[in-house]
Scaffold this active site. Structure first.
Site, PDB file in Angstrom:
ATOM      1  N   ARG A 111       0.875  -1.271  -0.011  1.00 60.60           N
ATOM      2  CA  ARG A 111       0.051   0.216   0.081  1.00 60.60           C
ATOM      3  C   ARG A 111       0.899   1.165   0.061  1.00 60.60           C
ATOM      4  O   ARG A 111       1.819   1.587   1.009  1.00 60.60           O
ATOM      5  CB  ARG A 111      -0.740  -0.093   1.268  1.00 60.60           C
ATOM      6  CG  ARG A 111      -2.129   1.109   1.040  1.00 60.60           C
ATOM      7  CD  ARG A 111      -2.913   1.086   2.344  1.00 60.60           C
ATOM      8  NE  ARG A 111      -3.919   2.044   2.349  1.00 60.60           N
ATOM      9  CZ  ARG A 111      -4.687   2.007   3.252  1.00 60.60           C
ATOM     10  NH1 ARG A 111      -4.983   1.179   4.226  1.00 60.60           N
ATOM     11  NH2 ARG A 111      -5.863   3.106   3.036  1.00 60.60           N
ATOM     12  N   GLY A 116       6.471   0.728   5.686  1.00 64.28           N
ATOM     13  CA  GLY A 116       7.475  -0.161   4.946  1.00 64.28           C
ATOM     14  C   GLY A 116       7.543   0.216   3.438  1.00 64.28           C
ATOM     15  O   GLY A 116       8.624   0.108   2.888  1.00 64.28           O
ATOM     16  N   CYS A 117       6.420   0.515   2.644  1.00 63.90           N
ATOM     17  CA  CYS A 117       6.514   0.544   1.397  1.00 63.90           C
ATOM     18  C   CYS A 117       7.095   1.966   1.082  1.00 63.90           C
ATOM     19  O   CYS A 117       7.748   2.106  -0.126  1.00 63.90           O
ATOM     20  CB  CYS A 117       4.987   0.826   1.090  1.00 63.90           C
ATOM     21  SG  CYS A 117       4.085  -0.714   1.283  1.00 63.90           S
ATOM     22  N   THR A 118       6.922   2.953   2.094  1.00 68.75           N
ATOM     23  CA  THR A 118       7.551   4.046   1.764  1.00 68.75           C
ATOM     24  C   THR A 118       9.099   3.830   1.789  1.00 68.75           C
ATOM     25  O   THR A 118       9.877   4.537   0.851  1.00 68.75           O
ATOM     26  CB  THR A 118       7.084   5.207   2.756  1.00 68.75           C
ATOM     27  OG1 THR A 118       5.966   5.368   2.633  1.00 68.75           O
ATOM     28  CG2 THR A 118       7.878   6.573   2.513  1.00 68.75           C
ATOM     29  N   ALA A 121      10.297   2.189  -1.494  1.00 70.41           N
ATOM     30  CA  ALA A 121      10.075   3.173  -2.741  1.00 70.41           C
ATOM     31  C   ALA A 121      11.375   4.241  -2.726  1.00 70.41           C
ATOM     32  O   ALA A 121      11.968   4.311  -3.670  1.00 70.41           O
ATOM     33  CB  ALA A 121       8.944   3.695  -2.784  1.00 70.41           C
TER      34      ALA A 121
END
Length: 226
Positions: A111, A116-118, A121
């Site tokens: 998401r 974590g995704c930030t 990326a």
């Protein structure tokens, strides 16, 4: 002392109407506050479970064997990379064919704009030039809407293209969509996965259940070794 006087003095004085009224009011107030607290607690607990389990557009309740079968990871190293054609940030379309003849990294994240995704990326963005020097393109994919992807990109100044796969077609084809479990409930959602496609169009490496810290650097080394 007369009999009448003795009878009157032996009776226990009763509370006045005013005292009774205050007692009843206080008891009702306590019961109302208790009920309100219980409803609020139950509501917050339910909302937390629902929000976490659903991952917005990235997850759905696992309620059929057909859904579970569709989520199984079937892609293996050495196979030809599945073709895709999906919208990406900026309003254009991303396809596998446009990267023909070069190496390609596809990192699938649950998401946009979650911790974590930030970090993941941002790490791939930090190494964007190094990947380019290694002849490797990088794409990020999730089930977020195009609007959410662009907001994510702008907020963190991301330098890698972001693909929107709201129908989960690419996610399923690359084995990044599967069964997850949280708070005792099973549901389908995005499994943090990275796929490295070689210049020959075949899958060279697959990382499943990715741990974010140091992951982008590991993928870069693998791309350089191809």
């Amino acid at each position: 002392m007369s009999k009448t006087s003795r009878k009157k003095s032996s009776k226990t004085p009763s509370a006045s109407p005013t005292v009774k009224k205050k007692a009843l009011k206080t008891r009702a107030s306590v019961q109302t506050k208790s009920a309100r607290t219980q409803r609020t607690t139950a509501s917050k607990s339910s909302a937390t479970i629902s929000k976490t389990a659903s991952h917005g557009a990235a997850s759905k309740q696992l309620n059929s064997s057909k859904s579970a079968a569709a989520a199984k990871a079937t892609l293996t190293e050495g196979q030809k990379a599945p073709a895709f054609r999906l919208p990406r940030d900026g309003g254009s379309v991303a396809t596998l064919s446009e990267y023909a003849g070069q190496k390609l990294v596809l990192f699938f994240y649950p998401r946009a704009d979650t911790p974590g995704c930030t970090r993941e990326a941002i790490d791939f963005t930090r190494l964007a030039q190094d990947f380019k020097a290694a002849g490797t393109a990088v794409l990020g994919i999730s089930a977020d809407s195009l609007k959410a992807q662009e907001k994510f990109r702008d907020k963190h100044s991301l330098g890698v293209p972001l693909i929107s796969d709201e129908a989960h077609e690419m996610l399923e084809a690359y084995g990044a969509w599967g069964e997850k479990s949280m708070y005792g409930k099973s549901f389908l959602g995005i499994l943090r996965t990275t796929v490295l496609v070689g210049s020959d169009g075949k899958v060279a490496r697959i990382w499943r259940n990715v741990r974010v810290d140091g992951h982008a650097d590991q993928v870069l080394e693998a791309a350089r070794s191809l």
